[in-house]
Design a protein around this motif. Structure first.
Motif, short mmCIF file in Angstrom:
data_model
loop_
_atom_site.label_atom_id
_atom_site.label_comp_id
_atom_site.label_asym_id
_atom_site.label_seq_id
_atom_site.Cartn_x
_atom_site.Cartn_y
_atom_site.Cartn_z
N ASP A 1 3.66 3.46 7.45
CA ASP A 1 4.15 3.13 6.11
C ASP A 1 4.85 1.77 6.12
OD1 ASP A 1 3.29 5.66 5.18
OD2 ASP A 1 5.16 6.57 5.85
N TRP A 2 5.66 1.55 7.14
CA TRP A 2 6.38 0.29 7.22
C TRP A 2 5.45 -0.87 7.52
CZ3 TRP A 2 11.52 -0.79 6.30
CH2 TRP A 2 12.32 0.32 5.99
N LEU A 3 4.45 -0.64 8.35
CA LEU A 3 3.47 -1.69 8.61
C LEU A 3 2.75 -2.05 7.31
CD1 LEU A 3 1.89 -3.58 10.44
CD2 LEU A 3 0.39 -1.66 11.04
N ALA A 4 2.42 -1.06 6.51
CA ALA A 4 1.76 -1.32 5.23
C ALA A 4 2.66 -2.14 4.31
CB ALA A 4 1.37 0.00 4.56
N LYS A 5 3.97 -1.86 4.33
CA LYS A 5 4.91 -2.66 3.52
C LYS A 5 4.86 -4.12 3.94
CE LYS A 5 8.52 0.84 2.73
NZ LYS A 5 9.95 1.15 2.95
N ILE A 6 4.82 -4.34 5.25
CA ILE A 6 4.75 -5.72 5.76
C ILE A 6 3.46 -6.39 5.30
CG2 ILE A 6 4.50 -7.09 7.87
CD1 ILE A 6 6.36 -5.07 9.23
N GLN A 7 2.37 -5.68 5.42
CA GLN A 7 1.07 -6.25 5.05
C GLN A 7 1.01 -6.58 3.57
OE1 GLN A 7 -1.03 -2.96 6.79
NE2 GLN A 7 -1.64 -4.13 8.59
N GLN B 1 2.97 -9.71 3.08
CA GLN B 1 2.25 -10.86 3.62
C GLN B 1 1.01 -11.21 2.79
OE1 GLN B 1 1.57 -9.33 7.58
NE2 GLN B 1 3.29 -10.48 8.44
N GLY B 2 0.79 -10.46 1.71
CA GLY B 2 -0.38 -10.72 0.88
C GLY B 2 -1.67 -10.24 1.51
N LYS B 3 -1.58 -9.13 2.25
CA LYS B 3 -2.76 -8.56 2.91
C LYS B 3 -2.97 -7.11 2.46
CE LYS B 3 -1.76 -11.29 7.09
NZ LYS B 3 -1.38 -11.19 8.54
N PRO B 4 -3.24 -6.91 1.16
CA PRO B 4 -3.35 -5.54 0.65
C PRO B 4 -4.51 -4.75 1.25
CG PRO B 4 -4.06 -7.12 -1.00
CD PRO B 4 -3.44 -7.91 0.10
N GLN C 1 0.20 9.20 -0.13
CA GLN C 1 -1.02 9.27 -0.94
C GLN C 1 -0.86 8.42 -2.20
OE1 GLN C 1 -3.78 10.62 0.01
NE2 GLN C 1 -3.39 12.40 1.30
N ILE C 2 0.29 8.49 -2.83
CA ILE C 2 0.55 7.71 -4.05
C ILE C 2 0.50 6.22 -3.75
CG2 ILE C 2 2.34 7.12 -5.74
CD1 ILE C 2 3.20 10.10 -5.61
N GLU C 3 1.09 5.81 -2.63
CA GLU C 3 1.09 4.39 -2.26
C GLU C 3 -0.33 3.90 -1.99
OE1 GLU C 3 2.68 0.60 -1.60
OE2 GLU C 3 3.50 2.37 -2.58
N LEU C 4 -1.13 4.73 -1.32
CA LEU C 4 -2.53 4.35 -1.08
C LEU C 4 -3.26 4.19 -2.42
CD1 LEU C 4 -5.03 3.85 0.64
CD2 LEU C 4 -5.33 6.34 0.81
N GLY C 5 -3.03 5.10 -3.35
CA GLY C 5 -3.66 4.99 -4.66
C GLY C 5 -3.26 3.72 -5.38
N LEU D 1 -5.87 0.71 -6.39
CA LEU D 1 -6.10 0.25 -7.76
C LEU D 1 -5.89 -1.25 -7.88
CD1 LEU D 1 -4.54 2.99 -10.11
CD2 LEU D 1 -6.96 2.38 -9.86
N SER D 2 -4.89 -1.78 -7.16
CA SER D 2 -4.64 -3.22 -7.21
C SER D 2 -5.79 -4.01 -6.59
CB SER D 2 -3.33 -3.56 -6.48
OG SER D 2 -3.48 -3.48 -5.07
N LEU D 3 -6.55 -3.35 -5.71
CA LEU D 3 -7.70 -3.98 -5.05
C LEU D 3 -9.00 -3.74 -5.81
CD1 LEU D 3 -6.92 -3.09 -1.32
CD2 LEU D 3 -6.94 -5.38 -2.31
N ASN D 4 -8.89 -3.14 -7.00
CA ASN D 4 -10.08 -2.77 -7.77
C ASN D 4 -11.01 -1.87 -6.96
OD1 ASN D 4 -9.37 -4.29 -10.12
ND2 ASN D 4 -10.00 -6.16 -9.04
N ASP D 5 -10.39 -0.95 -6.23
CA ASP D 5 -11.13 0.05 -5.45
C ASP D 5 -10.79 1.42 -6.00
OD1 ASP D 5 -12.31 1.70 -3.61
OD2 ASP D 5 -11.16 0.99 -1.86
N PRO D 6 -11.34 1.75 -7.19
CA PRO D 6 -10.97 3.01 -7.83
C PRO D 6 -11.45 4.24 -7.08
CG PRO D 6 -12.77 1.97 -9.02
CD PRO D 6 -12.31 0.97 -7.99
N VAL D 7 -12.48 4.10 -6.25
CA VAL D 7 -12.99 5.27 -5.51
C VAL D 7 -11.95 5.76 -4.51
CG1 VAL D 7 -14.76 6.09 -3.92
CG2 VAL D 7 -15.41 4.63 -5.84
#
Length: 403
Positions: A237-243, A246-249, A270-274, A278-284
């Motif tokens: 989770d923390w690594l994802a926050k860093i990414q 850093q502008g690496k969604p 799960q909510i954070e992944l969603g 969505l921000s990546l236009n990956d609705p699937v």
């Protein structure tokens, strides 16, 4: 090891199976407990915890219909219904990775696997209560969010009980982070790691760097922790926050997908992944994450309208590329029904659900149904029971309806 005086302790036994409940209650009585409250389901336990204080909570993982033991622990941690001075022991017949990882994430004081003997339970409780007694002043300070006193009390415990140095150093380090003494926290975690490779110390070191803004060093340490210890899923989770910072969604998304593969029952993950998907236009991927979040939300303290509305939104965005598959349409209708049942009194929730519903029917080229929903929306907006469509929405829908 001297046996604690159980007669002075208040216990809460949470167990849905009658036979196990009778057996465990007898064990506690034999240990000397005279105050034992019983809950057969999580909701009853929560009500008891809201109104009374307990020294020992013995909770089964499987609690029949409703919240399970992990979701119960999630809620009591979130709502602060149990004090740090209390002892929380999880009981389970399961040994699946999903259960273990989920339970560990919400940090019970320990867990014990069925079947267990009276002697094993007594030893486990005695050890946990002995440790709690030695850390009593530390935990009282933590319960009142007095982190400076928690640090001072932990230092006193180290002098009196050197065997508890690990637990005390962890408290000191985490308390330093709470009061934003990041450099002091980093120094403590580094000193611990010189003598003992403790996962919590590496986790604290990584967080220290994160809060100091040294994201590359934080990332390096989180990755090391992920490599060393698969049970520390929070590192993902923390690594994802860093990414994200850093502008690496895309990398953050991949990190959370891996974390969910290890511990799928964490609703916030799960909510954070969603959200990222969505921000990546990956609705699937977003739909998959929010669908799981909707499933988990039913018995979770994070059962909010946003979880359901975001699931509808992800399906509506899938519909932007064409009609939903039958399974997807069923999921949409199921979640929409839940919004109507629990969250439809809110004007904004009502407006969002109407807009997603219109989008889905437009994807099916069902203009008539879409127009009917839009007219209902306008009527409710006029009466003040729904937020009105934006100018952009009104224009887009009018064009779609051929008007």
């Amino acid at each position: 090891m001297a046996q604690p005086d159980f007669s002075k302790k208040k216990a809460l036994l949470i167990e849905d199976m009658a036979e196990a409940r009778i057996m465990q209650r007898k064990m506690l009585t034999d240990f000397g407990f005279t105050s034992i409250d019983i809950a057969m389901k999580a909701e009853t336990a929560i009500e008891l915890l809201r109104n009374r204080t307990f020294d020992v909570i013995l909770s089964d993982y499987n609690l029949g219909n409703g919240k399970d033991g992990q979701q119960l622990l999630e809620e009591v941690r979130h709502s602060k219904l149990i004090k740090n001075t209390a002892t929380y022991l999880m009981v389970t017949a399961e040994t699946s990775i999903e259960m273990v990882m989920g339970a560990i994430e919400y940090q019970p004081d320990g867990y014990i696997t069925k079947p267990f003997s009276q002697a094993v339970l007594q030893r486990r409780l005695s050890k946990l209560l002995e440790t709690k007694e030695k850390l009593y002043d530390v935990n009282v300070a933590l319960d009142s969010n007095n982190y400076e006193e928690a640090i001072a009390a932990a230092k006193r415990v180290i002098k009196k009980h050197p065997s508890l140095i690990g637990k005390c150093e962890r408290v000191i380090g985490e308390s330093l982070l709470e009061i934003k003494e990041y450099k002091k926290a980093l120094s403590l975690f580094n000193n611990t790691l010189k003598s003992r490779k403790m996962p919590w110390a590496l986790f604290g070191k990584a967080k220290s760097y994160f809060f100091m803004g040294e994201l590359e060093k934080a990332e390096l340490n989180f990755r090391q922790l992920m490599f060393d210890n698969r049970f520390f899923v929070s590192a993902y989770d923390w690594l994802a926050k860093i990414q994200v910072a850093q502008g690496k969604p895309e990398e953050a998304q991949a990190t959370l997908v891996e974390a969910i593969g290890r511990s799928p029952k964490n609703i916030l993950r799960q909510i954070e992944l969603g959200k990222i998907s969505l921000s990546l236009n990956d609705p699937v991927t977003a739909e998959m994450a929010y669908r799981r979040a909707v499933f988990l939300a039913k018995y979770s303290c994070y059962n909010t309208a946003e979880v359901y509305l975001k699931h509808l939104e992800s399906l509506a965005r899938i519909a932007d590329s064409g009609p939903l598959l039958p399974r997807q349409k069923d999921n949409f209708e199921s979640t929409l029904k839940k919004v109507h049942e629990s969250f439809f009194d809110d004007m904004e929730n009502k407006a969002k659900s109407y807009s997603y519903e219109i989008d889905v029917y437009l994807a099916e080229k069902d203009t008539l149904t879409s127009k009917q929903i839009f007219e209902v929306w306008l009527s409710e907006a006029a009466s003040g029971s729904a937020t009105p469509p934006t100018k952009k929405q009104s224009s887009a829908y009018s064009n779609a309806f051929g008007g």
